[in-house]
Design an enzyme around this catalytic site. Sequence first.
Site, PDB file in Angstrom:
ATOM      1  N   HIS A 110       0.705  -1.225   0.049  1.00 15.67           N
ATOM      2  CA  HIS A 110       0.047   0.170  -0.033  1.00 15.67           C
ATOM      3  C   HIS A 110       0.692   1.360  -0.041  1.00 15.67           C
ATOM      4  O   HIS A 110       0.210   2.329   0.007  1.00 15.67           O
ATOM      5  CB  HIS A 110      -1.070  -0.280   1.330  1.00 15.67           C
ATOM      6  CG  HIS A 110      -2.184   0.654   0.775  1.00 15.67           C
ATOM      7  ND1 HIS A 110      -3.536   0.425   1.622  1.00 15.67           N
ATOM      8  CD2 HIS A 110      -2.824   1.425  -0.285  1.00 15.67           C
ATOM      9  CE1 HIS A 110      -4.394   0.999   1.110  1.00 15.67           C
ATOM     10  NE2 HIS A 110      -4.081   1.562  -0.185  1.00 15.67           N
ATOM     11  N   ASP A 133      -9.781  -0.296   4.366  1.00 14.10           N
ATOM     12  CA  ASP A 133      -8.516  -0.885   4.870  1.00 14.10           C
ATOM     13  C   ASP A 133      -8.844  -1.187   6.672  1.00 14.10           C
ATOM     14  O   ASP A 133      -9.599  -0.782   7.075  1.00 14.10           O
ATOM     15  CB  ASP A 133      -7.379  -0.076   4.827  1.00 14.10           C
ATOM     16  CG  ASP A 133      -6.006  -0.438   4.981  1.00 14.10           C
ATOM     17  OD1 ASP A 133      -5.824  -1.441   5.624  1.00 14.10           O
ATOM     18  OD2 ASP A 133      -5.112   0.186   4.278  1.00 14.10           O
ATOM     19  N   HIS A 135      -6.405  -0.954   8.418  1.00 15.13           N
ATOM     20  CA  HIS A 135      -5.224  -0.088   8.984  1.00 15.13           C
ATOM     21  C   HIS A 135      -5.374   1.335   8.600  1.00 15.13           C
ATOM     22  O   HIS A 135      -5.973   1.681   7.310  1.00 15.13           O
ATOM     23  CB  HIS A 135      -3.752  -0.665   8.551  1.00 15.13           C
ATOM     24  CG  HIS A 135      -3.970  -2.034   9.091  1.00 15.13           C
ATOM     25  ND1 HIS A 135      -3.837  -2.993   8.104  1.00 15.13           N
ATOM     26  CD2 HIS A 135      -3.497  -2.621  10.253  1.00 15.13           C
ATOM     27  CE1 HIS A 135      -3.671  -4.085   8.757  1.00 15.13           C
ATOM     28  NE2 HIS A 135      -3.398  -4.168   9.780  1.00 15.13           N
ATOM     29  N   ASP A 137      -2.911   3.621   8.066  1.00 14.67           N
ATOM     30  CA  ASP A 137      -1.815   3.750   7.152  1.00 14.67           C
ATOM     31  C   ASP A 137      -1.588   5.398   7.242  1.00 14.67           C
ATOM     32  O   ASP A 137      -1.324   6.144   6.099  1.00 14.67           O
ATOM     33  CB  ASP A 137      -2.097   3.335   5.586  1.00 14.67           C
ATOM     34  CG  ASP A 137      -2.145   2.097   5.560  1.00 14.67           C
ATOM     35  OD1 ASP A 137      -1.906   1.325   6.460  1.00 14.67           O
ATOM     36  OD2 ASP A 137      -2.690   1.554   4.501  1.00 14.67           O
ATOM     37  N   HIS A 150       4.562   1.247   4.117  1.00 16.21           N
ATOM     38  CA  HIS A 150       3.199   0.629   3.760  1.00 16.21           C
ATOM     39  C   HIS A 150       2.139   1.586   4.568  1.00 16.21           C
ATOM     40  O   HIS A 150       1.010   1.336   4.387  1.00 16.21           O
ATOM     41  CB  HIS A 150       2.876  -0.628   3.361  1.00 16.21           C
ATOM     42  CG  HIS A 150       2.754  -1.411   4.315  1.00 16.21           C
ATOM     43  ND1 HIS A 150       2.373  -2.879   4.526  1.00 16.21           N
ATOM     44  CD2 HIS A 150       3.055  -1.343   5.875  1.00 16.21           C
ATOM     45  CE1 HIS A 150       2.427  -3.648   5.510  1.00 16.21           C
ATOM     46  NE2 HIS A 150       2.993  -2.807   6.233  1.00 16.21           N
ATOM     47  N   ASP A 242      -7.338  -1.922   0.177  1.00 11.80           N
ATOM     48  CA  ASP A 242      -6.636  -3.095   0.730  1.00 11.80           C
ATOM     49  C   ASP A 242      -7.321  -4.252   1.043  1.00 11.80           C
ATOM     50  O   ASP A 242      -8.356  -4.339   1.798  1.00 11.80           O
ATOM     51  CB  ASP A 242      -5.838  -2.426   2.027  1.00 11.80           C
ATOM     52  CG  ASP A 242      -4.646  -3.344   2.446  1.00 11.80           C
ATOM     53  OD1 ASP A 242      -4.867  -4.709   2.315  1.00 11.80           O
ATOM     54  OD2 ASP A 242      -3.738  -2.646   3.140  1.00 11.80           O
ATOM     55  N   ASP A 244      -6.781  -6.584   2.984  1.00 11.49           N
ATOM     56  CA  ASP A 244      -6.840  -6.860   4.448  1.00 11.49           C
ATOM     57  C   ASP A 244      -8.068  -6.183   5.071  1.00 11.49           C
ATOM     58  O   ASP A 244      -8.241  -6.694   6.093  1.00 11.49           O
ATOM     59  CB  ASP A 244      -5.467  -6.569   5.175  1.00 11.49           C
ATOM     60  CG  ASP A 244      -5.130  -5.184   5.581  1.00 11.49           C
ATOM     61  OD1 ASP A 244      -5.924  -4.274   5.412  1.00 11.49           O
ATOM     62  OD2 ASP A 244      -4.067  -4.968   5.651  1.00 11.49           O
ATOM     63  N   GLU A 287      -1.962  -5.296  -1.805  1.00 16.46           N
ATOM     64  CA  GLU A 287      -1.912  -6.281  -0.605  1.00 16.46           C
ATOM     65  C   GLU A 287      -2.157  -7.418  -0.742  1.00 16.46           C
ATOM     66  O   GLU A 287      -2.309  -8.396   0.115  1.00 16.46           O
ATOM     67  CB  GLU A 287      -2.098  -5.665   0.594  1.00 16.46           C
ATOM     68  CG  GLU A 287      -1.436  -4.345   0.960  1.00 16.46           C
ATOM     69  CD  GLU A 287      -0.056  -4.578   1.659  1.00 16.46           C
ATOM     70  OE1 GLU A 287       0.397  -5.652   1.618  1.00 16.46           O
ATOM     71  OE2 GLU A 287       0.411  -3.305   1.935  1.00 16.46           O
TER      72      GLU A 287
END
Length: 318
Positions: A110, A133, A135, A137, A150, A242, A244, A287
């Site tokens: 990312h 996402d 996260h 980031d 990332h 992303d 994830d 990702e």
Amino acid sequence: MADRSKFLKHGDIVGVTCVPFSGGQPKGGVDDGPIEMIRFGILDQMQGMGYQVELSEGMDKYRSMQPASDPPIGNMKNPRYVGMAARRVSEQVKAHCQQGRLAVTLGGDHSIAMGTLVGSSSVYDDMCVIWVDAHADINTPNSTDSGNLHGCPLSFVLGLCDKDEVPPNSPFEWIKPCIQSNHLVYIGLRDVDPAEKAILRKHGIRAFSMHDVDKYGIGQVVEMALDHVNPERNRPIHMSFDVDALDPSVAPATGTPVRGGLTFREGHYICEAVAETGCLVALDLVEVNPLLGDPESLRQTVAVGCSLVRSSLGESLL
């Protein structure tokens, strides 16, 4: 989507940039993500939807540009490699956007979003960003504990880094603030560092965590997210997704999985709803890591990555 795009001159053309890059994090394999998606047929799938596909050249250069020596700068790991790759991404995405194509970027980790956002915003200066996402980031080079970039792309494009974090002649000196904090919204957060929570609060950045998805349902969350950054649905949208963000049971082959994520349908609903606005001008899908998990985990994650792209391009259930 081609027929109802509000901003694309050539809404029937998808400009694809494949970025086999893993320098923003320590796990090998994520650089093979776009290659596996191509093997799975994502380009043919786009064409099957009626799109013409224009593929950026020089995919192999992302690997060959890695410097022989790339010592940390402060906390930042692989800063020169990340900076060079992101700059190349920005140029390729900008070229697609200038041609009026929908810019689709397949990563890669990312950190490449530093480049995709600079590239798209240089053409669409009033655009908003939907960041899907687990996260945030949004660590700065000083706040990141891991040093993995990332986890930092948004701090660069939002202009949150102090001068000492991006000094003259830094590999990231070329990145100028290009996204306003009130033009960014998150969906799916559930693993946010304490420093990132403080950044989100300080700058009033709207974030819908998995708690909000559980409380309101994905339909209302997406509507609220769009109302925040694009209330009149008259602003270009760059969506950065992303994998994830999805629960590991849905997308297991990714580097930083976190339990309690989006279901298969919740992830696809986000893409479908954004496509329905007619405002999407750029999409990142990042990702996917083919080296993590067994062959079935790889097949499952690549397949869901491809279907998220198709949904973003307007594929519907009926």
